[in-house]
Motif scaffolding. Structure first.
Motif, short mmCIF file in Angstrom:
data_model
loop_
_atom_site.label_atom_id
_atom_site.label_comp_id
_atom_site.label_asym_id
_atom_site.label_seq_id
_atom_site.Cartn_x
_atom_site.Cartn_y
_atom_site.Cartn_z
N GLY A 225 -3.81 4.07 14.11
CA GLY A 225 -3.18 2.77 14.08
C GLY A 225 -3.95 1.79 13.44
O GLY A 225 -3.45 0.82 12.80
N GLY A 226 -5.36 1.76 13.56
CA GLY A 226 -6.15 0.86 13.14
C GLY A 226 -6.41 0.80 11.57
O GLY A 226 -6.42 -0.21 10.74
N TRP A 227 -6.32 2.07 11.10
CA TRP A 227 -6.66 2.24 9.75
C TRP A 227 -5.26 1.86 8.86
O TRP A 227 -5.41 1.29 7.93
CB TRP A 227 -6.97 3.87 9.46
CG TRP A 227 -7.21 3.75 7.89
CD1 TRP A 227 -6.40 4.61 6.90
CD2 TRP A 227 -8.17 3.61 7.02
NE1 TRP A 227 -6.80 4.64 5.73
CE2 TRP A 227 -8.02 3.61 5.54
CE3 TRP A 227 -9.19 2.62 7.25
CZ2 TRP A 227 -8.91 3.55 4.77
CZ3 TRP A 227 -10.33 2.27 6.29
CH2 TRP A 227 -10.09 2.63 4.90
N HIS A 228 -4.02 2.13 9.44
CA HIS A 228 -2.80 1.89 8.84
C HIS A 228 -2.32 0.46 8.94
O HIS A 228 -2.08 -0.17 8.08
CB HIS A 228 -1.48 2.74 9.50
CG HIS A 228 -1.73 4.12 9.22
ND1 HIS A 228 -1.46 4.55 7.92
CD2 HIS A 228 -1.88 5.27 9.83
CE1 HIS A 228 -1.59 5.74 7.93
NE2 HIS A 228 -1.93 6.41 8.94
N LEU A 229 -2.97 -0.20 10.10
CA LEU A 229 -2.78 -1.56 10.11
C LEU A 229 -3.68 -2.36 9.00
O LEU A 229 -3.32 -3.19 8.45
CB LEU A 229 -3.26 -2.02 11.51
CG LEU A 229 -3.21 -3.73 11.67
CD1 LEU A 229 -1.78 -4.31 11.60
CD2 LEU A 229 -3.84 -4.11 13.10
N LYS A 230 -4.79 -1.87 8.88
CA LYS A 230 -5.65 -2.50 7.62
C LYS A 230 -4.86 -2.20 6.33
O LYS A 230 -4.92 -3.26 5.44
CB LYS A 230 -7.01 -1.86 7.76
CG LYS A 230 -7.95 -2.10 6.41
CD LYS A 230 -8.11 -0.98 5.46
CE LYS A 230 -8.87 -1.33 4.49
NZ LYS A 230 -8.93 -0.37 3.22
N GLN A 231 -4.09 -0.96 6.08
CA GLN A 231 -3.53 -0.82 4.78
C GLN A 231 -2.29 -1.80 4.56
O GLN A 231 -2.33 -2.11 3.53
CB GLN A 231 -3.16 0.39 4.78
CG GLN A 231 -4.11 1.84 4.62
CD GLN A 231 -5.10 1.53 3.45
OE1 GLN A 231 -4.48 1.37 2.31
NE2 GLN A 231 -6.17 2.13 3.51
N ILE A 232 -1.71 -2.05 5.68
CA ILE A 232 -0.54 -2.87 5.72
C ILE A 232 -1.09 -4.31 5.41
O ILE A 232 -0.35 -5.09 4.33
CB ILE A 232 0.24 -2.92 7.08
CG1 ILE A 232 0.74 -1.55 7.20
CG2 ILE A 232 1.18 -4.23 7.01
CD1 ILE A 232 1.34 -1.41 8.60
#
Length: 426
Positions: A225-232
Motif C-alpha cells: 500500500g505504501g509503495w502504490h501510494l507513492k506511485q499515485i
C-alpha cells in the motif's frame, strides 16, 4: 552401516523420507546451478549499475524516482549491500542458486504425501533443475527464481495456519501477508492478481478469528500500500510498472496494430546502457499503449478469449531456447512431457474442484475446498500462465522457468484435491 540404518529408518517413516528426499533434491538443484551468475533485480533493462550508487542519498533518490519494472524491495537490498559490502555477489552467486534449491525442496515436500508422490515430485524437480541449468543461463533474472520461491513459501505458511494444532498463529498470519506483499513487489505481473491472492488467503484462513485477518493485511497495507501510494502521488499511476503496456502490445499487436507516435526514450544513464525508460514521458506513453490494447480487446472479446487460449497452448509447448542458451534435443524428450504432466495435473485438479462446486453449490465444503493450499496452487498456475501467455512474447522459455517449481509441486500433490476439504479447526 550407520548410513544404511539411517536411510532405512528414514524410509520407513513417511515424513522423514519426504524430508530426506527433499533435501537431496534441493542440494542437487542447488549444485547444478551454482556456476550460473544470476542477474540482480537492479539490472533490469540495464538501466542502473550498483557501482553508480555512492551514498544512501543516491539510494533514496532512486527509490523516489522509480516508476518502472524494477523491484523496489530487492533493488533496495542490492544497493544496500553495495553500499555496505561493496558488492552484490551474495545475490548473484548465493541467493540465485539458493532459491533454486528452496524451490526444489518445497516442490518435493509441500503437498506430496505418499512415497510415490514424493518420488514423482522429486523426479520432476530434478528434470526442471537441469532444464534451468540449460535454459536460464540465457537470461538468468533473479526474480524468475524469487517469484515461485515466495509463492511456495506463502502456501507453506497457509498450510501451517490450517493445521489442527497450529501454534504461533500471530507470526504465521504476519508472515503470510508479508510474503504476498514481497511477491507483489518482486514481479509487476502479480499486482492485477492481488485480489485473487487475497480472496484465496481468506478462504484458507476462514476458521481463524478476525484479528488474524487483520494481522495478515497489515504488512500488505504498509509495504504494498505504501509503495502504490507513492506511485499515485509522485507518478500518477497505480501500478508500479510504466512498461507493462509495451509488453502487452507485443502479444496483442494483431488487435491493436502499430502504435504511431514520436515518443523516444531518454538517453542511457551510463555508457553502454539501454535507453532510460524510468521517466515521466515513458509513464505517460505507457498509459496510451495500455488504453489502446484494452479498447481493442473490449471491441472483440470473443476473439480476444480465443487469442489467450492460443497463446496458452503455445506457452505450454514449451519453448526450450533463450537467446544463445537451449536444452539438448534429447533432453526435450524428458523436459516437455514433464511440463505437460504438471500442467495437466493442475488442470485436472481445477476441473474436479469446479465440478464439485457446480454439483453441490450450497454445501460449504465445496466452495471452502478452494481455500486448500493444493487448490490455491492449481489456481495460481492457471492465472499466472494466462498472464505470462497474454502479456508478452519472445521470452516464453524464461517465463516458464518461474512456473516449473509450481508444476513440480502440482505433479506430486494435486491428486489430493478430490478429497474432502473441511478444516479441522473449530
Amino acid at each position: 552401516m550407520a548410513i544404511g540404518a539411517l536411510i532405512k529408518n528414514s524410509w520407513q517413516d513417511a515424513r522423514k523420507s519426504r524430508t530426506v528426499i527433499g533435501l537431496l533434491v534441493a542440494l542437487l538443484a542447488f549444485g547444478l546451478n551454482t556456476t550460473i551468475h544470476g542477474t540482480i533485480n537492479l539490472d533490469w533493462q540495464h538501466l542502473y549499475r550498483p557501482q553508480d550508487f555512492h551514498t544512501w542519498g543516491d539510494l533514496w533518490k532512486f527509490l523516489a524516482e522509480l516508476q518502472t519494472g524494477i523491484s523496489p524491495v530487492w533493488a533496495f537490498l542490492e544497493v544496500s549491500a553495495q553500499l555496505i559490502f561493496g558488492t552484490t555477489a551474495m545475490f548473484s552467486y548465493v541467493l540465485y542458486p539458493l532459491t533454486i534449491g528452496l524451490n526444489a525442496y518445497w516442490a518435493t515436500t509441500l503437498f506430496a504425501r505418499t512415497r510415490g508422490q514424493v518420488l514423482l515430485s522429486a523426479g520432476m524437480s530434478l528434470v526442471f533443475a537441469v532444464a534451468i541449468r540449460f535454459i536460464h543461463k540465457g537470461n538468468p533474472q533473479l526474480y524468475d527464481m524469487l517469484m515461485p520461491c515466495l509463492i511456495l513459501a506463502w502456501l507453506a505458511v497457509l498450510q501451517q495456519l490450517r493445521a489442527p494444532a497450529a501454534r504461533r498463529l500471530l507470526g504465521l498470519s504476519l508472515a503470510a501477508g508479508t510474503l504476498i506483499s514481497l511477491l507483489e513487489l518482486t514481479r509487476t505481473l502479480i499486482f492485477p492478481l492481488l485480489p485473487i491472492f487475497l480472496l484465496l488467503s481468506f478462504l484458507a484462513m476462514r476458521a481463524l478469528p478476525i484479528r488474524y485477518y487483520l494481522l495478515f493485511l497489515l504488512p500488505i497495507l504498509l509495504l504494498s500500500g505504501g509503495w502504490h501510494l507513492k506511485q499515485i502521488v509522485l507518478h500518477d499511476q497505480v501500478h508500479w510498472s510504466n512498461h507493462d503496456g509495451f509488453n502487452m502490445q507485443k502479444s496483442w499487436s494483431e488487435f491493436t496494430g502499430p502504435v504511431s507516435t514520436d515518443f523516444q526514450d531518454d538517453p542511457p544513464l551510463y555508457a553502454g546502457g539501454f535507453d532510460n525508460i524510468n521517466t515521466d514521458r515513458h509513464t505517460a506513453y505507457n498509459k496510451v499503449v495500455k488504453q489502446q490494447v484494452q479498447q481493442a480487446i473490449l471491441r472483440q472479446p470473443l476473439r480476444a478469449a480465443g487469442h489467450i487460449v492460443t497463446r496458452l497452448v503455445q506457452f505450454y509447448r514449451p519453448k526450450t531456447e533463450l537467446f544463445m542458451a537451449h536444452t539438448p534435443g534429447w533432453y526435450n524428450l524428458m523436459y516437455r512431457p514433464t511440463v505437460w504432466l504438471g500442467g495437466l495435473s493442475a488442470l485436472l485438479g481445477l476441473v474436479l474442484l469446479l465440478w464439485n462446486t457446480v454439483r453441490a453449490p450450497l454445501k460449504g465444503a465445496t466452495w471452502l475446498a478452494w481455500g486448500r493450499p493444493e487448490a490455491i496452487l492449481a489456481v495460481m498456475i492457471l492465472v499466472i500462465s494466462c498472464v505470462f501467455a497474454a502479456g508478452e512474447v519472445g521470452e516464453e522459455a524464461r517465463f516458464m522457468i518461474s512456473l516449473l517449481p509450481l508444476l513440480a509441486a502440482a505433479g506430486g500433490g494435486i491428486f489430493q484435491l478430490p478429497r474432502s476439504s473441511g478444516l479441522r479447526r473449530s
